[in-house]
Each structure stands twice: as structure tokens, then as C-alpha cells.
Design a protein around this motif. Structure first.
Motif, short mmCIF file in Angstrom:
data_model
loop_
_atom_site.label_atom_id
_atom_site.label_comp_id
_atom_site.label_asym_id
_atom_site.label_seq_id
_atom_site.Cartn_x
_atom_site.Cartn_y
_atom_site.Cartn_z
N VAL A 273 4.15 2.56 -5.04
CA VAL A 273 3.82 2.77 -3.67
C VAL A 273 3.92 1.25 -2.76
CG1 VAL A 273 2.32 3.28 -1.70
CG2 VAL A 273 2.44 4.88 -3.94
N LEU A 274 3.37 0.42 -3.75
CA LEU A 274 3.55 -1.03 -3.08
C LEU A 274 4.82 -1.61 -2.96
CD1 LEU A 274 0.45 -2.69 -4.85
CD2 LEU A 274 0.63 -2.13 -2.52
N GLY A 275 5.76 -1.19 -3.94
CA GLY A 275 7.10 -1.47 -4.00
C GLY A 275 7.69 -1.03 -3.03
N ILE A 276 7.74 0.36 -2.61
CA ILE A 276 8.14 1.11 -1.30
C ILE A 276 7.83 0.40 -0.15
CG2 ILE A 276 8.27 3.15 -0.21
CD1 ILE A 276 8.03 4.43 -3.13
N LEU A 277 6.31 0.23 -0.06
CA LEU A 277 5.74 -0.69 0.88
C LEU A 277 6.42 -1.85 1.50
CD1 LEU A 277 1.94 0.27 0.95
CD2 LEU A 277 3.53 0.99 2.58
N GLY A 278 6.61 -2.83 0.23
CA GLY A 278 7.37 -4.07 0.50
C GLY A 278 8.78 -3.84 0.82
N VAL A 279 9.41 -2.72 0.49
CA VAL A 279 10.88 -2.32 0.96
C VAL A 279 10.83 -2.39 2.56
CG1 VAL A 279 12.89 -0.97 0.94
CG2 VAL A 279 11.76 -1.83 -1.03
N ILE A 280 9.67 -1.62 3.08
CA ILE A 280 9.67 -1.33 4.54
C ILE A 280 9.10 -2.62 5.29
CG2 ILE A 280 8.30 0.03 6.07
CD1 ILE A 280 7.96 2.33 3.87
N GLY A 281 8.15 -3.46 4.78
CA GLY A 281 7.81 -4.43 5.36
C GLY A 281 8.41 -5.76 5.21
N GLY A 282 9.29 -5.68 4.15
CA GLY A 282 9.92 -6.98 4.03
C GLY A 282 8.87 -7.79 2.91
N GLN A 283 9.57 -8.79 2.44
CA GLN A 283 8.74 -9.64 1.20
C GLN A 283 7.59 -10.25 1.77
OE1 GLN A 283 10.86 -11.64 -1.72
NE2 GLN A 283 11.90 -10.05 -2.55
N ILE A 284 7.71 -10.72 3.05
CA ILE A 284 6.49 -11.31 3.70
C ILE A 284 5.18 -10.55 3.50
CG2 ILE A 284 6.84 -10.30 6.12
CD1 ILE A 284 6.32 -13.31 7.12
N THR A 285 5.33 -9.32 3.44
CA THR A 285 4.17 -8.34 3.14
C THR A 285 3.83 -8.22 1.94
OG1 THR A 285 5.46 -6.20 3.16
CG2 THR A 285 4.77 -6.94 5.32
N LEU A 286 4.31 -8.94 1.02
CA LEU A 286 3.91 -8.87 -0.50
C LEU A 286 2.91 -10.06 -0.68
CD1 LEU A 286 7.24 -8.28 -2.36
CD2 LEU A 286 5.60 -6.58 -1.51
N GLN A 307 8.29 -6.01 14.76
CA GLN A 307 8.20 -6.48 13.45
C GLN A 307 6.66 -6.86 13.17
OE1 GLN A 307 11.29 -9.41 13.69
NE2 GLN A 307 12.17 -8.64 11.64
N LEU A 308 5.99 -7.41 14.13
CA LEU A 308 4.75 -7.99 13.97
C LEU A 308 3.72 -6.49 13.84
CD1 LEU A 308 4.49 -10.85 16.57
CD2 LEU A 308 4.28 -10.99 14.12
N ALA A 309 4.08 -5.71 14.57
CA ALA A 309 3.29 -4.44 14.32
C ALA A 309 3.60 -3.81 13.07
CB ALA A 309 3.68 -3.32 15.50
N LEU A 310 4.64 -3.68 12.53
CA LEU A 310 4.95 -3.25 11.50
C LEU A 310 4.46 -4.18 10.13
CD1 LEU A 310 6.97 -1.26 9.62
CD2 LEU A 310 8.62 -3.17 9.58
N PHE A 311 4.32 -5.34 10.27
CA PHE A 311 3.60 -6.31 9.33
C PHE A 311 2.07 -5.89 9.36
CE2 PHE A 311 7.04 -9.83 10.16
CZ PHE A 311 7.96 -9.26 9.59
N THR A 312 1.64 -5.63 10.30
CA THR A 312 0.17 -5.36 10.49
C THR A 312 -0.01 -4.01 9.62
OG1 THR A 312 0.14 -6.66 12.52
CG2 THR A 312 -1.44 -5.01 11.86
N ILE A 313 0.71 -3.18 10.09
CA ILE A 313 0.34 -1.80 9.52
C ILE A 313 1.10 -1.63 7.96
CG2 ILE A 313 1.24 0.62 9.58
CD1 ILE A 313 1.85 0.26 12.69
N VAL A 314 1.80 -2.39 7.70
CA VAL A 314 2.37 -2.33 6.14
C VAL A 314 1.30 -3.01 5.48
CG1 VAL A 314 3.97 -3.10 4.51
CG2 VAL A 314 4.73 -1.88 6.37
N LYS A 315 0.86 -4.13 5.81
CA LYS A 315 -0.17 -5.08 5.07
C LYS A 315 -1.51 -4.24 4.86
CE LYS A 315 -0.91 -8.81 2.68
NZ LYS A 315 0.14 -9.25 1.48
N ILE A 316 -2.06 -3.40 5.79
CA ILE A 316 -3.11 -3.10 5.76
C ILE A 316 -3.29 -2.00 4.65
CG2 ILE A 316 -3.21 -1.28 7.91
CD1 ILE A 316 -5.96 -3.25 6.77
N VAL A 317 -2.22 -1.12 4.84
CA VAL A 317 -1.75 -0.08 4.06
C VAL A 317 -1.71 -0.65 2.61
CG1 VAL A 317 -0.45 1.92 3.04
CG2 VAL A 317 -0.91 1.72 5.51
N ALA A 318 -0.94 -1.65 2.25
CA ALA A 318 -0.78 -2.22 1.14
C ALA A 318 -1.97 -2.56 0.50
CB ALA A 318 0.40 -3.27 1.27
N LEU A 319 -2.88 -3.24 1.32
CA LEU A 319 -4.25 -3.76 0.88
C LEU A 319 -5.08 -2.71 0.37
CD1 LEU A 319 -6.83 -5.50 0.68
CD2 LEU A 319 -7.09 -5.43 3.09
#
Length: 424
Positions: A273-286, A307-319
Motif C-alpha cells: 500500500v505504501l508503494g502504491i501511495l508513493g507512486v501516486i504522491g511521488g518519491q517526495i512523499t516517501l 500537488q501540495l494538496a496531493l502531497f498532504t493527503i498522500v503523506k497523512i495516509v502513508a503515515l
């Protein structure tokens, strides 16, 4: 009226105890530095060496998914089979959680090493505090019996926080409430003397080892305006609200992963799941998020509002996924990334909002919810910008935001009422 109050500690006792405090500070910093250096080396192998050897592009989605899934499998194997089982579930621990048993330390170090190198969205703070606490207790019990167990744990925590943030100020602020609650005579600074000594030694050691300071180049704030309180409060409140929402769903996500029962299964699934989220948000969210936060702050114009909204959402879900799926790590550094990304999002849509104010309030809101500690939240907010002129406004904004988070659920999962130490 004061017969039951212990006398203030003598200068001689403070000076004598300062020696083990400084030693604990240096050792704690060396262990943190060593862990991070090993993680960096393994990261280079996983994300650069192996892809180059097999001809895979570093930004390939398959590389991101593959590495994180393999990371989940590796951590699951450690949790399930390695003696010590990587210690307690990080989802159930805080910065002040009692240290684990010494025999659990190698497995904790191995699990967090793999997680950090593999790009999991968790920081090193909880595990390294646990590791340093266990080692400090063992060393003091063996060589410095005059230092009680509780004091050894306190010194190790202070030293590690000082090393993590590169300054003893963070430890002094975080531990103020703890030491103030200790019954006894003397002033607050009598009680803070030894923790600050340990934290100062830890911070100085990290600087001498060349660790980068927690500071970023942000345009100077320049002073408050009437609109700044409203916009700053908006950003901090939304950031804290996002943290509250995360805290609400956290136990459900944790329960869902752990329903699989076997660590190898739920950590491998978490890695996928984290890998899929990383693909969605880009490596900056890893990864833990500190270096990636620096990238956001250094180049805010490179990212669109979307992009900033996407980074925010992806990172909180990844966390949430990383913390729920059995990985070992802390939640503060990835939460800071979320807050900074959110702050930059608001700065991009609110005309004239100072970037330093947006970053500081975004970080402060979610850290306040994640730690339930106003001092830590204010410290991180100022540290992100390096701008002391923000401090008066932040001290005002933090008050209504505290009312918002004080009764909210914690960003943690309660440990089982009855635990079997032999099970993972």
C-alpha cells in the motif's frame, strides 16, 4: 506545611551526576548517528545501487512498489521471527513510553533500520528513544548505580531529543511538564539541570559529527499584520483538524491490518500500500519526511496548489498505514511534512500570506495534535522557519488551537490491556 518537601539538590550532587548525564548524551547521539548512517547506506543500495545494476529507472513506479513491499516483508519477518520481535508496536508508543527490555533492542534497531532505508513514512524518534533508554538503564545499573532507573530513562530521552533536533532547547521544553510533576524541593531548573546536560551533550555530539541542523532558509516574516492572526489561525486549525481526523481513523486502520494476525502478512500488505501511495504522491512523499520537508520549503514555487494538496493527503495516509501496519518508527517527522505541505497549500491560495507564517502554522497545528504538547509544537514551528519574529503570534494562535485538540483522541493506539511478552 513544607515538612514533606525534599531539600533542593546540592551543587555537588548536580555536578557529580552531570558526568553520567553527559556520557549518556554522547552515547545516545552516537547511537542515533550510527543508525541514521547505516540507514542512509542501505537506502543508497535499495534505491540506487540495485536499480542501476538491473537497469531500472530510479523513478520507476515498479521500483517504488517493489522496494516498499520488500521492506514490509523484511520488517514482518523481523517482527515475527527475530528474538525480541522489534519491541512494542510503535502505534502504541509515545516519546515518554517506558523503555523496552535490553534483549529487544537489536530487533528494534533492525526493524527501524529497514523501515528508514526502505522509504516508510515514519521517523526514528520513538524507536531510538526506546533503544537509548534501554541501554542507559542497563549501563547505569551496571556501572553507575547512583543514577536511579527513572533518571536514566529521563536522561536518555532528553539526550535523544536534543540529538534529533540539534539543540537542548527542544528537550528542555518537552520535558518541562515531566520534571515539574516530580515531587521534591528546588527550582524547576534544578530538576532540568541533568536532562539539559544530557540533551546538550547529545546535540553537540550530532553537530560535531556533521549532522545537518534542523533549519531551513525561509524569507523573513517582518512582523504581524491584522490579517495574519486570522490566516495563521485558519492554517493551524485546519492542520490540527487533519490530525484529529487521522487520530480518529487510526485505530480502525490499525485494527484492519492486525486482523491478518501474522506480522509478515500485514507488514507486507502495508509495504504494498505504501508503494502504491508513493507512486501516486511521488518519491517526495516517501521516507521519514525531514529531507523532503526541506525540498518543499526550498522550492515552493516548483509545486502547484494541486500537488501540495496531493502531497498532504498522500503523506497523512502513508503515515497512518505505516504506523498501523507494524512498521517501527515515530510520527512527528512525517507529521511535520504534512503540516508544511498544508501550510504551503494555503499560502498558494491566500493572497499575500507570508510563507514563513504558513509553514509555521501548518507544522504547529498537526504537531500539537500529534504530541499534545504546546511547547513542542511551538518549537517545531519556529525551527522550521528559523524566524523568532513569528514567536509572539504563534504563542497567541496556539491557544485556540489547543482548545480544539485538548479533548481530541490521541494520534496513537492504546496497547492491549493484557500483553504476552513472548508474542510479537
Amino acid at each position: 506545611m513544607t515538612d514533606d518537601v525534599a531539600p533542593a539538590p546540592s551543587i555537588r550532587s548536580l555536578v557529580l551526576l552531570a558526568v553520567p548525564a553527559i556520557v549518556i548524551g554522547v552515547v545516545s547521539a552516537l547511537l542515533l548517528w550510527s543508525l541514521e548512517q547505516l540507514a542512509d547506506l542501505l537506502e543508497q543500495v535499495l534505491w540506487h545501487g540495485l536499480p542501476d545494476a538491473v537497469g531500472i529507472a530510479p523513478d520507476s513506479p515498479w521500483l517504488t512498489i517493489g522496494v516498499l513491499t520488500a521492506t514490509g516483508l523484511a520488517v514482518g519477518l523481523v517482527v515475527q521471527f527475530v528474538p525480541g520481535h522489534a519491541g512494542p508496536d510503535s502505534a502504541t508508543t509515545e516519546l515518554d513510553t517506558p523503555p523496552p527490555r535490553l534483549r529487544e533492542v537489536p530487533s528494534i534497531a533492525l526493524a527501524v533500520l529497514i523501515s528508514l532505508a526502505g522509504g516508510v513514512s515514519l521517523g526514528p524518534e520513538n524507536p531510538i528513544i526506546a533503544i537509548n533508554g534501554a541501554i542507559a538503564v542497563a549501563l547505569c545499573a551496571r556501572f553507575v548505580k547512583v543514577v536511579p532507573t527513572k533518571i536514566a530513562v529521563l536522561l536518555a530521552s532528553a539526550a535523544t531529543i536534543g540529538a534529533l533536533f540539534g539543540t537542548p532547547v527542544a528537550a528542555a521544553l518537552v520535558l518541562t511538564g515531566t520534571v515539574a510533576a516530580v515531587r521534591g524541593g528546588g527550582s524547576l531548573w534544578d530538576k532540568l539541570f541533568l536532562p539539559v546536560a544530557a540533551a546538550g551533550a547529545g546535540a553537540l555530539t550530532m553537530h560535531l559529527l556533521g549532522a545537518p541542523p534542523l533549519a531551513f532558509d525561509v524569507p523573513a516574516y517582518g512582523g504581524p499584520s491584522p490579517a495574519d492572526f486570522a490566516t495563521g489561525l485558519l492554517v493551524a486549525a485546519v492542520s490540527a483538524g487533519l490530525g484529529i481526523l487521522a487520530a480518529f481513523v487510526f485505530p480502525y486502520i490499525h485494527r484492519g491490518f492486525h486482523a491478518l494476525r501474522h506480522p509478515v502478512l500485514f507488514t507486507t500488505l502495508g509495504g504494498l500500500v505504501l508503494g502504491i501511495l508513493g507512486v501516486i504522491g511521488g518519491q517526495i512523499t516517501l521516507f521519514k519526511g525531514l529531507e523532503q520537508t526541506g525540498e518543499l520549503i526550498a522550492n515552493p514555487g516548483d509545486y502547484s496548489t494541486g500537488q501540495l494538496a496531493l502531497f498532504t493527503i498522500v503523506k497523512i495516509v502513508a503515515l497512518l498505514v505505516a504506523a498501523s501496519a507494524g512498521f517501527r518508527g515515530g510520527r512527528i517527522f512525517p507529521a511535520v511534512f504534512v503540516g508544511v505541505a498544508l501550510g504551503l497549500f494555503f499560502q498558494s491560495i491566500i493572497p499575500g500570506m507570508p510563507i514563513g507564517l504558513a509553514i509555521a502554522c501548518g507544522a504547529m497545528g498537526i504537531v500539537l495534535q500529534a504530541t499534545k504538547d504546546g511547547w513542542m509544537a511551538i518549537f517545531v514551528a519556529v525551527a522550521m522557519t528559523g524566524d523568532i519574529t513569528l514567536l509572539p503570534l504563534l504563542c497567541v494562535i496556539v491557544l485556540p488551537v489547543w482548545l480544539l485538540v485538548t479533548k481530541a483522541p490521541e494520534l496513537a493506539v492504546k496497547p492491549p490491556a493484557i500483553s504476552d511478552s513472548s508474542s510479537p
